[in-house]
Design a protein around this motif. Structure first.
Motif, PDB file in Angstrom:
ATOM      1  N   ASP A   1       0.864  -1.125   0.103  1.00  0.00           N
ATOM      2  CA  ASP A   1       0.056   0.086  -0.006  1.00  0.00           C
ATOM      3  C   ASP A   1       0.898   1.265  -0.048  1.00  0.00           C
ATOM      4  O   ASP A   1       2.083   1.091  -0.177  1.00  0.00           O
ATOM      5  CB  ASP A   1      -0.975   0.325   1.194  1.00  0.00           C
ATOM      6  CG  ASP A   1      -0.200  -0.088   2.508  1.00  0.00           C
ATOM      7  OD1 ASP A   1       0.369   0.956   2.838  1.00  0.00           O
ATOM      8  OD2 ASP A   1      -0.223  -1.194   3.334  1.00  0.00           O
ATOM      9  N   LEU A   2       0.228   2.306   0.252  1.00  0.00           N
ATOM     10  CA  LEU A   2       1.091   3.567   0.135  1.00  0.00           C
ATOM     11  C   LEU A   2       1.390   4.294   1.233  1.00  0.00           C
ATOM     12  O   LEU A   2       2.313   5.405   1.490  1.00  0.00           O
ATOM     13  CB  LEU A   2      -0.006   4.588  -0.768  1.00  0.00           C
ATOM     14  CG  LEU A   2      -0.093   4.303  -2.049  1.00  0.00           C
ATOM     15  CD1 LEU A   2      -1.169   5.248  -2.589  1.00  0.00           C
ATOM     16  CD2 LEU A   2       1.195   4.206  -2.706  1.00  0.00           C
ATOM     17  N   VAL A   3       0.980   3.787   2.749  1.00  0.00           N
ATOM     18  CA  VAL A   3       1.260   4.234   3.941  1.00  0.00           C
ATOM     19  C   VAL A   3       2.644   3.944   4.406  1.00  0.00           C
ATOM     20  O   VAL A   3       3.115   3.019   4.024  1.00  0.00           O
ATOM     21  CB  VAL A   3       0.231   3.943   4.942  1.00  0.00           C
ATOM     22  CG1 VAL A   3       0.665   4.471   6.334  1.00  0.00           C
ATOM     23  CG2 VAL A   3      -1.337   4.218   4.610  1.00  0.00           C
ATOM     24  N   ASN A   4       3.331   5.230   5.193  1.00  0.00           N
ATOM     25  CA  ASN A   4       4.657   4.960   5.409  1.00  0.00           C
ATOM     26  C   ASN A   4       4.991   3.425   5.982  1.00  0.00           C
ATOM     27  O   ASN A   4       4.123   3.029   6.835  1.00  0.00           O
ATOM     28  CB  ASN A   4       4.952   5.832   6.602  1.00  0.00           C
ATOM     29  CG  ASN A   4       5.177   7.355   6.176  1.00  0.00           C
ATOM     30  OD1 ASN A   4       5.355   7.520   5.071  1.00  0.00           O
ATOM     31  ND2 ASN A   4       4.907   8.200   7.065  1.00  0.00           N
ATOM     32  N   GLU A   5       6.066   2.982   5.605  1.00  0.00           N
ATOM     33  CA  GLU A   5       6.366   1.515   6.085  1.00  0.00           C
ATOM     34  C   GLU A   5       5.394   0.357   5.891  1.00  0.00           C
ATOM     35  O   GLU A   5       5.424  -0.601   6.341  1.00  0.00           O
ATOM     36  CB  GLU A   5       6.754   1.407   7.477  1.00  0.00           C
ATOM     37  CG  GLU A   5       8.343   2.215   7.806  1.00  0.00           C
ATOM     38  CD  GLU A   5       8.322   3.623   7.627  1.00  0.00           C
ATOM     39  OE1 GLU A   5       7.201   4.268   8.207  1.00  0.00           O
ATOM     40  OE2 GLU A   5       9.052   4.170   7.276  1.00  0.00           O
ATOM     41  N   MET A   6       4.421   0.848   5.157  1.00  0.00           N
ATOM     42  CA  MET A   6       3.461  -0.181   4.535  1.00  0.00           C
ATOM     43  C   MET A   6       2.740  -0.756   5.735  1.00  0.00           C
ATOM     44  O   MET A   6       2.376  -2.068   5.519  1.00  0.00           O
ATOM     45  CB  MET A   6       3.777  -1.350   3.575  1.00  0.00           C
ATOM     46  CG  MET A   6       3.912  -0.685   2.084  1.00  0.00           C
ATOM     47  SD  MET A   6       4.533  -1.403   1.126  1.00  0.00           S
ATOM     48  CE  MET A   6       4.734  -3.104   1.618  1.00  0.00           C
ATOM     49  N   THR A   7       2.552  -0.283   6.858  1.00  0.00           N
ATOM     50  CA  THR A   7       1.950  -0.722   7.995  1.00  0.00           C
ATOM     51  C   THR A   7       0.509  -1.490   7.844  1.00  0.00           C
ATOM     52  O   THR A   7       0.280  -2.314   8.363  1.00  0.00           O
ATOM     53  CB  THR A   7       1.924   0.190   9.293  1.00  0.00           C
ATOM     54  OG1 THR A   7       1.287   1.451   8.663  1.00  0.00           O
ATOM     55  CG2 THR A   7       3.179   0.376   9.873  1.00  0.00           C
ATOM     56  N   PRO A   8      -0.225  -0.658   6.992  1.00  0.00           N
ATOM     57  CA  PRO A   8      -1.470  -1.522   6.994  1.00  0.00           C
ATOM     58  C   PRO A   8      -1.500  -2.896   6.292  1.00  0.00           C
ATOM     59  O   PRO A   8      -2.049  -3.844   6.761  1.00  0.00           O
ATOM     60  CB  PRO A   8      -2.484  -0.462   5.809  1.00  0.00           C
ATOM     61  CG  PRO A   8      -1.702   0.945   6.163  1.00  0.00           C
ATOM     62  CD  PRO A   8      -0.319   0.528   6.308  1.00  0.00           C
ATOM     63  N   THR A   9      -0.681  -2.989   5.282  1.00  0.00           N
ATOM     64  CA  THR A   9      -0.532  -4.365   4.756  1.00  0.00           C
ATOM     65  C   THR A   9       0.446  -5.304   5.838  1.00  0.00           C
ATOM     66  O   THR A   9       0.069  -6.449   5.945  1.00  0.00           O
ATOM     67  CB  THR A   9       0.306  -4.408   3.352  1.00  0.00           C
ATOM     68  OG1 THR A   9      -0.404  -3.242   2.543  1.00  0.00           O
ATOM     69  CG2 THR A   9       0.427  -5.603   2.740  1.00  0.00           C
ATOM     70  N   ASN A  10       1.327  -4.798   6.327  1.00  0.00           N
ATOM     71  CA  ASN A  10       2.106  -5.568   7.384  1.00  0.00           C
ATOM     72  C   ASN A  10       1.153  -6.042   8.339  1.00  0.00           C
ATOM     73  O   ASN A  10       1.393  -7.161   8.942  1.00  0.00           O
ATOM     74  CB  ASN A  10       3.141  -4.596   7.713  1.00  0.00           C
ATOM     75  CG  ASN A  10       4.142  -4.480   6.927  1.00  0.00           C
ATOM     76  OD1 ASN A  10       4.299  -5.124   5.833  1.00  0.00           O
ATOM     77  ND2 ASN A  10       5.093  -3.501   6.998  1.00  0.00           N
ATOM     78  N   PHE A  11       0.166  -5.054   8.851  1.00  0.00           N
ATOM     79  CA  PHE A  11      -0.526  -5.330  10.142  1.00  0.00           C
ATOM     80  C   PHE A  11      -1.724  -6.628   9.402  1.00  0.00           C
ATOM     81  O   PHE A  11      -1.910  -7.414  10.417  1.00  0.00           O
ATOM     82  CB  PHE A  11      -1.237  -4.267  10.681  1.00  0.00           C
ATOM     83  CG  PHE A  11      -0.162  -3.497  11.463  1.00  0.00           C
ATOM     84  CD1 PHE A  11       1.311  -3.598  11.379  1.00  0.00           C
ATOM     85  CD2 PHE A  11      -0.809  -2.281  12.336  1.00  0.00           C
ATOM     86  CE1 PHE A  11       1.842  -2.825  12.075  1.00  0.00           C
ATOM     87  CE2 PHE A  11      -0.013  -1.592  12.990  1.00  0.00           C
ATOM     88  CZ  PHE A  11       1.562  -1.733  12.938  1.00  0.00           C
ATOM     89  N   ALA A  12      -2.252  -6.392   8.363  1.00  0.00           N
ATOM     90  CA  ALA A  12      -3.285  -7.283   7.873  1.00  0.00           C
ATOM     91  C   ALA A  12      -2.478  -8.576   7.586  1.00  0.00           C
ATOM     92  O   ALA A  12      -3.064  -9.647   7.816  1.00  0.00           O
ATOM     93  CB  ALA A  12      -3.801  -6.766   6.429  1.00  0.00           C
ATOM     94  N   ALA A  13      -1.179  -8.679   7.294  1.00  0.00           N
ATOM     95  CA  ALA A  13      -0.437  -9.983   7.004  1.00  0.00           C
ATOM     96  C   ALA A  13      -0.287 -10.713   8.383  1.00  0.00           C
ATOM     97  O   ALA A  13       0.036 -11.852   8.529  1.00  0.00           O
ATOM     98  CB  ALA A  13       0.920  -9.538   6.311  1.00  0.00           C
TER      99      ALA A  13
END
Lengths: 121, 333
Positions: free
Chosen positions: B82-94
């Protein structure tokens, strides 16, 4: 009365036109534009030019953000006359404190009451 | 000879399942009948925009797995970003999905860069099912790249609207009756010295053009139903069309060019130049376009996702906006 309202409307509008040109032509960001307008107001007052501008345009000169710069310099110079160098520091926010406090207080109230969301133009 | 970045996948890996979900504003999209889920709340029922962003990714990945009749433990790898810093939304979903995971970042071109990477993994036969895709959430992205949401800043007509939405798919070995990845072109970073983050379409158009040209040159004689770029928007798309016209690339048998960002919100003027964001191309490609491929409406299409590789800091330091475009050719037998 009517004449001064018209002058205020036109002059205030022209100040805003300058701001819009800074966005569209000079491609400045809103933050840069805002800072620049404050600095311009401040410098104008340093040369004693903002007071005559207010006398001429009234609200057209006091409502735009340039007037905030004017107030900063004005307060600093006033206090400097009374208390010397330290007055520059204390005076800067003396005149502007009501504006700054109001911005903070109303900002907090709005943040408590509302949830921010994207603005569809 | 300079490498063009074009590859053919002999094993023809198939996209066996996809899922797409979007936020409430995206209801106005002419593509909406093909969105699997439309959230009523732009925060996806979460406390913060970023938590909602993460929830959207998790839900949509789960949907893609369920729709394909699989289980999460069948997934060899999740490739997403995704586009958010450090891709936390995708990392947290993973973290919630608990599959093997690698984050991908190609800005708004992640939808296709993840699919291309998945195709290489499938081609090796070391993996059986790779999930790919990308997402964006309007408020979380806009406040990072543009202005605080509370500020309500006005955008110029070249400005674009970040889509709240995510599109994910599962790539597996070839299956008849499912669209497959025929070939792909990995783009190179192009910089046309554009500096206006409220006009990313103009910055990205040359990158899209370069990748399209390279891909078509390697596939001469192929006839395409259409070539669809990611999020150039109305403004950037008209620049791309100019570039194509003046270069004669259309002689490679493509006369139908489209742009997901320009079409996303239809003719709603309030969305200015159109949609953008990692979720723009991901939702359109893996929602409506995939459905139409599956239904047999299209036989061969080229999807060219475009990404602007800037950060808020690089822009503030006066850097130009380098851009990239990745292309993937999908076929249906």
């Amino acid at each position: 009365m009517i004449v001064s309202v018209i002058i205020a409307f036109i002059v205030g509008g022209l100040v805003c036109v300058i701001g819009q040109l800074l966005f569209d032509v000079a491609k400045l960001t809103p933050a840069h534009t805002l800072s620049l307008m404050v600095v311009i107001g401040s410098v104008l007052d340093g040369f004693g030019l903002y007071e005559p501008f207010i006398d001429f345009a009234g609200a057209g000169a006091t409502i735009p953000i340039t007037s905030f710069g004017n107030s900063l310099t004005h307060g600093a110079l006033q206090e400097a006359e009374k208390h010397g160098f330290i007055g520059v520091l204390t005076g800067m926010f003396e005149v502007t404190s009501s504006g700054i406090s109001a911005a903070i207080i109303f900002g907090v109230i709005a943040a408590i009451l509302f949830k921010s969301k994207g603005k569809v133009s | 000879m300079k490498k063009t970045g074009t590859y053919q996948f002999a094993s023809k890996p198939s996209i066996v399942s996809t899922a797409v979900s979007v936020g409430p504003l995206e209801k106005v999209s002419p593509f909406h009948p093909h969105f699997d889920f439309i959230y009523e709340d732009e925060r996806i029922g979460q406390e913060t925009n970023e938590k909602g962003h993460s929830q959207l990714i998790e839900d949509t990945c789960n949907m893609a797995v369920t729709k394909g009749g699989f289980q999460l433990q069948d997934i060899d790898l999740l490739l997403a970003g995704d586009l958010v810093n450090e891709m936390t939304p995708t990392n947290f979903a993973a973290r919630q999905l608990a599959t093997p995971f690698m984050g991908m970042f190609s800005a708004c071109a992640t939808s296709v860069s993840s699919l291309i990477t998945a195709s290489f993994f499938l081609e090796t036969k070391l993996m059986d099912k790779v999930m790919f895709g990308a997402a964006s959430q309007h408020n979380a992205v806009e406040r990072q790249f543009r202005y605080p949401i509370e500020y309500g800043a006005q955008k110029p007509p070249t400005g674009q609207w970040t889509v709240t939405g995510g599109g994910y798919g599962i790539l597996s070995h070839h299956q008849t009756g499912k669209p497959y990845v025929h070939s792909a072109t990995i783009g190179q970073v192009m910089d046309c010295e554009c500096t206006d983050p409220l006009d990313m379409g103009s910055a990205m158009a040359p990158a899209a053009f370069d990748t399209i040209q390279k891909h078509l040159a390697q596939n001469k004689g192929t006839s395409y139903d259409f070539v669809m770029t990611g999020d150039l928007g109305k403004n950037g798309f008209s620049i791309l069309q100019e570039l194509i016209k003046s270069s004669g690339v259309s002689s490679y048998l493509v006369d139908n060019y489209r742009d997901a960002g320009a079409e996303f919100y239809g003719n709603e003027e309030k969305f200015l130049s159109g949609a953008s964001g990692a979720g723009c191309s991901a939702t359109v490609y893996y929602g409506p376009i995939y459905a139409e491929l599956l239904a047999g409406k299209w036989k061969k299409i080229l999807l060219v996702a475009t990404g602007a590789l800037l950060s808020p800091l690089s822009f503030q330091q006066g850097e130009t906006i380098p851009c990239i475009a990745h292309a993937v050719e999908l076929s249906m037998e």
